[in-house]
Design an enzyme around this catalytic site. Structure first.
Site, PDB file in Angstrom:
ATOM      1  N   HIS A 149       1.821  15.332  17.269  1.00 39.43           N
ATOM      2  CA  HIS A 149       0.764  14.489  16.481  1.00 39.43           C
ATOM      3  C   HIS A 149      -0.127  13.775  17.572  1.00 39.43           C
ATOM      4  CE1 HIS A 149       4.394  14.370  13.247  1.00 39.43           C
ATOM      5  NE2 HIS A 149       2.949  14.486  12.608  1.00 39.43           N
ATOM      6  N   VAL A 152      -5.301  17.184  18.945  1.00 38.82           N
ATOM      7  CA  VAL A 152      -5.332  18.776  18.693  1.00 38.82           C
ATOM      8  C   VAL A 152      -4.930  18.923  17.183  1.00 38.82           C
ATOM      9  CG1 VAL A 152      -4.889  20.996  19.409  1.00 38.82           C
ATOM     10  CG2 VAL A 152      -4.988  19.091  20.832  1.00 38.82           C
ATOM     11  N   HIS A 189      -6.224  11.442   9.722  1.00 40.36           N
ATOM     12  CA  HIS A 189      -5.117  11.096   8.845  1.00 40.36           C
ATOM     13  C   HIS A 189      -3.874  10.812   9.637  1.00 40.36           C
ATOM     14  CE1 HIS A 189      -4.060  15.135  10.223  1.00 40.36           C
ATOM     15  NE2 HIS A 189      -2.468  14.852   9.720  1.00 40.36           N
ATOM     16  N   ASP A 299      -2.393  19.782   6.324  1.00 36.21           N
ATOM     17  CA  ASP A 299      -1.725  19.088   7.201  1.00 36.21           C
ATOM     18  C   ASP A 299      -0.422  19.791   7.439  1.00 36.21           C
ATOM     19  OD1 ASP A 299      -0.796  16.979   8.606  1.00 36.21           O
ATOM     20  OD2 ASP A 299       0.036  15.891   7.045  1.00 36.21           O
TER      21      ASP A 299
HETATM   22 ZN    ZN Z   1      -0.644  15.544  10.000  1.00 37.97          ZN
END
Ligand code: ZN
EC number: 3.1.4.-
Length: 421
Positions: A149, A152, A189, A299
């Protein structure tokens, strides 16, 4: 926001604070050699980098370049530019692009996409402020020591989002406002993601767990208050006229909250209902919902990439899980599901993740947008799952696997991406 979290170390909470939250000491979370590369060392390296030198020297020589790639080393400039021209290609290698941009993939790619989609011109954005915002308020707020997380991952999600925004059904009806929101939500996000999941925060009685609970209560209320981290994004909101700022905060918050995997079934049933009624994207509310679904896909699209990319991402996310498991074991806490390096394998985790989370989402997406890109993604997904199964069988036949129960896992306990504040 789950950001800037640090657990109590032997000496208690550290006195200094970088952001608006108490610390979790990341030295505990990253006890391998990577921890030796401290944030400050990385910052110093970045400050002294040739890029910065080049930029300042050009500035003092009075050379003003309109080229937004001016911060790149000349040697890499051409290659990075070449890659940017293929930013809409599903096989885009974000790891290579990050190397070519010397760790600035998120800034460079997002700026490029803003320009490509005509957002800078449409919203009269100040390019200097925009770049500063992307550098200081976005990219630098990701924790580079998180194996997965980090910035990148955010760049990768932004690139996937760009691919989806180009899909005919979206491209035909989306307004510049929707595209601005979609790209910005993708880039931000996971801002400040602590590299641990929500159950870990609850176990350690971290105040962010309470915050998460409160935020969760407002999920689904479109127009509700945004995650607190968005409040820090003031610079960007200054780029917009006053009346648009609040709308931006609200809609951005709603988009980001949609990436909470623990609520995936809610979104999937709404998606099915949307498809049954064959609703049209000329309605702003439906456009927002489709952006939520697109962001969810972006995601968790790692298993839909080529095997080479899929494998790298899978190893990184597992690395992050296992670090959490190591910390839990060290402090005599129950080791979270999928975080135990003694019983889990990358293949096992990925097979469960694909089966219970990725496939249901992308099968529904295919009903909405059955295009060449979607078929490509589903093709890779099938191939990658078969590859993981092959690896898992090899592992099992070697006698190392002792727990074949992963097929019974409930997707709710999957730690991947299940915090999202
Ligand atoms: Zn994510």
């Amino acid at each position: 926001m789950l950001g800037d979290v640090r657990v109590r170390s032997r000496v208690g909470f550290e006195p200094e604070r970088r952001g608006s939250h108490p610390y979790i000491d990341f030295r505990i979370l990253h006890s391998h050699s990577e921890s030796e590369v401290s944030v400050s060392a990385r910052n110093i390296r970045r400050l002294l980098s040739f890029q910065r030198y080049l930029r300042s020297s050009r500035f003092f020589r009075g050379i003003t370049s309109q080229n937004y790639l001016y911060i790149l080393d000349d040697d890499y400039n051409g290659q990075a530019k070449c890659m940017l021209e293929k930013a809409g290609n599903w096989n885009f290698n974000i790891f290579l692009f990050d190397r070519l941009t010397n760790g600035n993939s998120l800034v460079t790619l997002t700026f490029h996409l803003f320009n490509l989609h005509g957002l800078i011109e449409h919203f009269h954005l100040d390019t200097m402020k925009l770049r500063r915002f992307l550098e200081v308020m976005v990219q630098d707020d990701y924790h580079s020591r998180n194996p997965y997380h980090n910035a990148v991952h955010a760049a990768d999600v932004t690139q996937a989002m760009h691919c989806y925004l180009k899909e005919p059904k979206l491209a035909r009806d989306l307004k510049p406002w929707d595209i601005l929101l979609g790209l910005l939500a993708a880039a931000t996000h996971d801002l400040d993601h602590p590299g641990v999941n929500q159950p870990f925060l609850i176990k350690t009685k971290h105040y962010l767990a309470t915050l998460y609970k409160n935020i969760e209560a407002i999920v689904g209320h479109r127009g509700g208050p945004p995650p607190p981290k968005l409040k820090k994004m003031g610079i960007f909101f200054f780029l917009l006229v006053e009346e648009k700022r609040q709308q931006m905060e609200s809609e951005l918050g709603s988009l980001i909250l949609a990436t909470d995997i623990s609520r995936q079934n809610v979104y999937l049933s709404e998606f099915r209902s949307y498809l049954d009624r064959n609703l049209h994207l000329d309605n702003a509310g439906y456009r927002h919902f489709i952006l939520q679904m697109a962001l969810k896909c972006a995601d968790i699209c790692n298993p839909c990439r080529t095997w080479a990319l899929c494998k790298q991402w899978s190893e990184k996310v597992t690395d992050e899980f296992f670090h959490q498991g190591d910390v839990e074991r060290k402090f005599q806490l129950d080791v979270s599901p999928l975080c135990d390096r003694q019983t889990e394998t990358v293949a096992k985790i990925q097979i469960a993740f694909i089966t219970y989370v990725v496939e249901p989402l992308f099968e529904e997406w295919a009903h909405f947008s059955d295009t060449r890109l979607t078929q490509t993604m589903l093709g890779y997904l099938g191939l990658n799952k078969a590859s993981w199964r092959g690896l898992q069988q090899e592992h099992s036949s070697s006698g190392e696997d002792t727990d074949p129960t992963f097929e019974e896992m409930d997707s709710d306990i999957l730690p991947q991406e299940n915090r999202e504040l």
